[in-house]
Design an enzyme around this catalytic site. Structure first.
Site, PDB file in Angstrom:
ATOM      1  N   CYS A 193       4.421  13.289   4.473  1.00 36.79           N
ATOM      2  CA  CYS A 193       3.254  12.127   5.401  1.00 36.79           C
ATOM      3  C   CYS A 193       4.232  10.687   4.214  1.00 36.79           C
ATOM      4  CB  CYS A 193       2.571  13.531   3.782  1.00 36.79           C
ATOM      5  SG  CYS A 193       2.809  14.794   3.815  1.00 36.79           S
ATOM      6  N   GLU A 199      -7.224   6.799   5.702  1.00 35.80           N
ATOM      7  CA  GLU A 199      -6.196   6.986   6.685  1.00 35.80           C
ATOM      8  C   GLU A 199      -6.559   6.946   7.822  1.00 35.80           C
ATOM      9  OE1 GLU A 199      -1.887   8.134   3.664  1.00 35.80           O
ATOM     10  OE2 GLU A 199      -3.010   9.299   4.513  1.00 35.80           O
TER      11      GLU A 199
END
Length: 251
Positions: free
Chosen positions: A114, A171
């Site tokens: 990630c 995000e």
């Protein structure tokens, strides 16, 4: 890097009997003035992330530090990210525990990789290029084993999480699936534990984890993971890269 097997009797009924612990000889951490591990702190200021609007259009740049600092009102700058779900050819999923040195979500469990595409050479980095770069850095997977054609861009997820109130996330996360048998040699600055989990044993395995799971992984787990994992053999048919999801849990 030393790799040790950590076996717990709690998992004796599961095929996932061993959790691998990525470690190096213990040495005192070097901290910056804010108490952050030095290498992590340097990345906060060196890495230039991509700011986006709610349609994922690139609108500017900010440092990784600026993109993860929670404001007084709880706001965090919206930026572009990616999350890779890694599967071996048998269909087992790679699960990792983030290092205790990580600035955001230390010691949380999550999917394979990630991170963020960066602003490099005066242009935004492509998502798969960024994914290959970080999988090589974090997981130690050789670049020649990370065939760009094996990545499937599943969808995008817009989420906001205030984290610990100091460092958080906001995000548009590009979700990538990657299935292949690869050599993994994790970087212990990034990952403290890892294993491959069979699909049939995933739900039984989660309660054995010794920490929480990251918010982005938890959203995918709740809303899409079963569908996608059940259909790895035709995963490209389920891809919706043009969509930006906002998952909302029913009360």
């Amino acid at each position: 890097m030393l790799v040790r097997n950590l076996t717990r009797s709690l998992w004796s009924t599961l095929r996932v009997e061993k959790r691998f612990l990525a470690s190096e000889p213990v040495k005192p951490a070097t901290l910056d003035k804010d108490g952050l591990e030095l290498a992590q702190a340097e990345a906060l200021d060196k890495d230039i992330c991509l700011l986006v609007d709610e349609k994922d259009n690139f609108i500017g740049t900010a440092t990784k530090r600026e993109c993860h600092k929670v404001g007084p009102d709880g706001d965090v700058l919206l930026h572009r990210a990616f999350s890779v779900f890694l599967f071996n050819k048998r269909g087992d999923m790679f699960l990792q525990r983030r290092s205790s040195q990580k600035v955001t979500y230390p010691d949380y469990y999550t999917n394979a990789c990630c991170s963020h595409p960066l602003y490099i050479d005066e242009k935004p980095e492509e998502i798969i290029t960024a994914a290959r770069r970080r999988m090589n850095h974090e997981l130690g997977i050789p670049l020649d084993q990370l065939d760009p054609e094996l990545f499937t861009f599943m969808t995008r997820v817009h989420y906001h999480d205030p984290g610990d109130g100091v460092w958080g996330e906001h995000e548009i996360d590009h979700i990538l699936f990657f299935q292949s048998d690869v050599k993994v040699k994790p970087n212990s600055d990034e990952i403290s534990e890892y294993c491959f989990v069979p699909k049939a044993e995933f739900n039984s395995f989660l309660p054995t984890l010794e920490g929480p799971i990251t918010p982005w992984f938890n959203m995918i787990r709740r809303h899409r993971l079963k569908l996608w994992w059940d259909n790895l053999h035709r995963i490209k048919e389920l891809a919706e890269p043009e969509k930006i999801q906002k998952f909302v849990d029913k009360k």
